[in-house]
Design a protein around this motif. Structure first.
Motif, PDB file in Angstrom:
ATOM      1  N   LEU A  49    -117.013  19.321  65.141  1.00 22.30           N
ATOM      2  CA  LEU A  49    -118.328  19.956  65.171  1.00 22.30           C
ATOM      3  C   LEU A  49    -118.803  20.171  63.742  1.00 22.30           C
ATOM      4  CD1 LEU A  49    -117.643  22.768  67.789  1.00 22.30           C
ATOM      5  CD2 LEU A  49    -118.541  20.465  68.208  1.00 22.30           C
ATOM      6  N   TYR A  50    -120.101  20.015  63.524  1.00 23.25           N
ATOM      7  CA  TYR A  50    -120.672  20.295  62.208  1.00 23.25           C
ATOM      8  C   TYR A  50    -122.094  20.809  62.374  1.00 23.25           C
ATOM      9  CZ  TYR A  50    -123.199  15.859  62.627  1.00 23.25           C
ATOM     10  OH  TYR A  50    -124.015  14.860  63.056  1.00 23.25           O
ATOM     11  N   GLN A  54    -130.763  21.280  59.818  1.00 29.32           N
ATOM     12  CA  GLN A  54    -131.664  22.153  60.556  1.00 29.32           C
ATOM     13  C   GLN A  54    -130.934  23.314  61.228  1.00 29.32           C
ATOM     14  OE1 GLN A  54    -131.914  18.604  60.998  1.00 29.32           O
ATOM     15  NE2 GLN A  54    -133.350  18.743  59.293  1.00 29.32           N
ATOM     16  N   GLY A  55    -129.636  23.440  60.984  1.00 33.03           N
ATOM     17  CA  GLY A  55    -128.860  24.515  61.582  1.00 33.03           C
ATOM     18  C   GLY A  55    -128.401  24.229  62.996  1.00 33.03           C
ATOM     19  N   GLU A  56    -128.577  22.991  63.470  1.00 32.90           N
ATOM     20  CA  GLU A  56    -128.114  22.589  64.808  1.00 32.90           C
ATOM     21  C   GLU A  56    -126.643  22.202  64.748  1.00 32.90           C
ATOM     22  OE1 GLU A  56    -129.938  22.476  67.712  1.00 32.90           O
ATOM     23  OE2 GLU A  56    -131.593  23.406  66.607  1.00 32.90           O
ATOM     24  N   ILE A  57    -125.918  22.539  65.800  1.00 36.32           N
ATOM     25  CA  ILE A  57    -124.513  22.151  65.908  1.00 36.32           C
ATOM     26  C   ILE A  57    -124.441  20.779  66.561  1.00 36.32           C
ATOM     27  CG2 ILE A  57    -122.239  22.751  66.839  1.00 36.32           C
ATOM     28  CD1 ILE A  57    -123.370  24.716  64.723  1.00 36.32           C
ATOM     29  N   ARG A  58    -123.774  19.858  65.916  1.00 35.61           N
ATOM     30  CA  ARG A  58    -123.577  18.489  66.401  1.00 35.61           C
ATOM     31  C   ARG A  58    -122.088  18.256  66.612  1.00 35.61           C
ATOM     32  NH1 ARG A  58    -128.695  17.024  67.639  1.00 35.61           N
ATOM     33  NH2 ARG A  58    -130.077  17.527  65.919  1.00 35.61           N
ATOM     34  N   GLY A  59    -121.759  17.285  67.451  1.00 35.22           N
ATOM     35  CA  GLY A  59    -120.363  16.999  67.724  1.00 35.22           C
ATOM     36  C   GLY A  59    -120.051  15.518  67.699  1.00 35.22           C
ATOM     37  N   ILE A  60    -118.814  15.205  67.339  1.00 31.22           N
ATOM     38  CA  ILE A  60    -118.316  13.831  67.329  1.00 31.22           C
ATOM     39  C   ILE A  60    -117.019  13.804  68.114  1.00 31.22           C
ATOM     40  CG2 ILE A  60    -117.418  11.960  65.901  1.00 31.22           C
ATOM     41  CD1 ILE A  60    -119.240  13.010  63.641  1.00 31.22           C
ATOM     42  N   VAL A  61    -116.930  12.879  69.072  1.00 29.20           N
ATOM     43  CA  VAL A  61    -115.707  12.696  69.851  1.00 29.20           C
ATOM     44  C   VAL A  61    -114.755  11.809  69.044  1.00 29.20           C
ATOM     45  CG1 VAL A  61    -114.715  11.790  71.992  1.00 29.20           C
ATOM     46  CG2 VAL A  61    -116.966  12.905  72.020  1.00 29.20           C
ATOM     47  N   VAL A  74    -120.629  21.579  53.879  1.00 25.73           N
ATOM     48  CA  VAL A  74    -121.149  21.439  55.238  1.00 25.73           C
ATOM     49  C   VAL A  74    -120.260  22.246  56.184  1.00 25.73           C
ATOM     50  CG1 VAL A  74    -121.596  19.828  57.135  1.00 25.73           C
ATOM     51  CG2 VAL A  74    -122.088  19.150  54.771  1.00 25.73           C
ATOM     52  N   PRO A  75    -120.821  23.236  56.902  1.00 26.39           N
ATOM     53  CA  PRO A  75    -120.010  23.984  57.861  1.00 26.39           C
ATOM     54  C   PRO A  75    -119.512  23.066  58.984  1.00 26.39           C
ATOM     55  CG  PRO A  75    -122.047  25.150  57.366  1.00 26.39           C
ATOM     56  CD  PRO A  75    -122.177  23.778  56.789  1.00 26.39           C
ATOM     57  N   HIS A  76    -118.216  23.156  59.289  1.00 22.65           N
ATOM     58  CA  HIS A  76    -117.645  22.326  60.351  1.00 22.65           C
ATOM     59  C   HIS A  76    -116.412  23.000  60.942  1.00 22.65           C
ATOM     60  CE1 HIS A  76    -115.663  21.116  56.608  1.00 22.65           C
ATOM     61  NE2 HIS A  76    -114.620  20.752  57.349  1.00 22.65           N
ATOM     62  N   ALA A  77    -116.000  22.501  62.114  1.00 21.34           N
ATOM     63  CA  ALA A  77    -114.861  23.047  62.862  1.00 21.34           C
ATOM     64  C   ALA A  77    -114.396  21.994  63.855  1.00 21.34           C
ATOM     65  CB  ALA A  77    -115.286  24.317  63.605  1.00 21.34           C
ATOM     66  N   THR A  78    -113.316  22.292  64.577  1.00 20.90           N
ATOM     67  CA  THR A  78    -112.940  21.459  65.720  1.00 20.90           C
ATOM     68  C   THR A  78    -112.755  22.346  66.940  1.00 20.90           C
ATOM     69  OG1 THR A  78    -110.538  21.587  65.388  1.00 20.90           O
ATOM     70  CG2 THR A  78    -111.697  19.815  64.253  1.00 20.90           C
ATOM     71  N   THR A  79    -112.983  21.757  68.095  1.00 18.76           N
ATOM     72  CA  THR A  79    -112.695  22.466  69.341  1.00 18.76           C
ATOM     73  C   THR A  79    -111.203  22.355  69.613  1.00 18.76           C
ATOM     74  OG1 THR A  79    -113.068  20.522  70.740  1.00 18.76           O
ATOM     75  CG2 THR A  79    -114.989  21.917  70.255  1.00 18.76           C
ATOM     76  N   PRO A  80    -110.644  23.264  70.418  1.00 20.94           N
ATOM     77  CA  PRO A  80    -109.208  23.174  70.723  1.00 20.94           C
ATOM     78  C   PRO A  80    -108.855  21.874  71.452  1.00 20.94           C
ATOM     79  CG  PRO A  80    -110.058  25.334  71.322  1.00 20.94           C
ATOM     80  CD  PRO A  80    -111.249  24.476  70.993  1.00 20.94           C
ATOM     81  N   VAL A  81    -107.663  21.381  71.172  1.00 17.85           N
ATOM     82  CA  VAL A  81    -107.104  20.271  71.941  1.00 17.85           C
ATOM     83  C   VAL A  81    -106.694  20.856  73.285  1.00 17.85           C
ATOM     84  CG1 VAL A  81    -105.240  18.586  72.092  1.00 17.85           C
ATOM     85  CG2 VAL A  81    -106.316  19.061  69.871  1.00 17.85           C
ATOM     86  N   TYR A  82    -107.178  20.252  74.365  1.00 24.18           N
ATOM     87  CA  TYR A  82    -106.882  20.773  75.700  1.00 24.18           C
ATOM     88  C   TYR A  82    -105.436  20.482  76.092  1.00 24.18           C
ATOM     89  CZ  TYR A  82    -111.965  21.029  75.973  1.00 24.18           C
ATOM     90  OH  TYR A  82    -113.291  21.284  75.732  1.00 24.18           O
TER      91      TYR A  82
END
Length: 100
Positions: A49-50, A54-61, A74-82
């Motif tokens: 996620l980044y 424009q302050g929108e959250i975008r995601g890359i699989v 650039v603010p970014h993170a990852t979602t948990p691995v399920y």
């Protein structure tokens, strides 16, 4: 061959329920993440996620051999691995001298 100063290559194994909270890598000029799993999908978690300009959250699989290049700040993170996702494999390359 000697590695270039300021370039570091790291391999990560992201286990189930692991994630990266929001941060901005301000201490690094640029980084490249390469996803190494041959099979991965959004139902496995571990999405990148980044926040765009424009302050929108975008995601890359994550996908095998996909590279994501990012400059520091650039603010970014990852979602948990399920739990059903297995282990997410990445190579992280830091480019340039760390900023003080």
């Amino acid at each position: 061959r000697q590695p270039k100063p300021g370039m570091n290559v790291l391999f990560y194994l992201w286990t189930r329920l692991s994630y990266i909270p929001w941060h901005n890598d301000l201490n690094q000029p640029a980084g490249l993440t390469i996803y190494l799993n041959r099979q991965w999908n959004r139902d496995s978690g571990g999405l990148y996620l980044y926040e765009d300009d424009q302050g929108e959250i975008r995601g890359i699989v994550p996908q095998g051999n996909l590279g994501v290049m990012q400059e520091g700040g650039v603010p970014h993170a990852t979602t948990p691995v399920y739990m059903s996702g297995g282990v997410r494999l990445t190579m992280q390359i830091w480019l340039g001298e760390p900023l003080s």
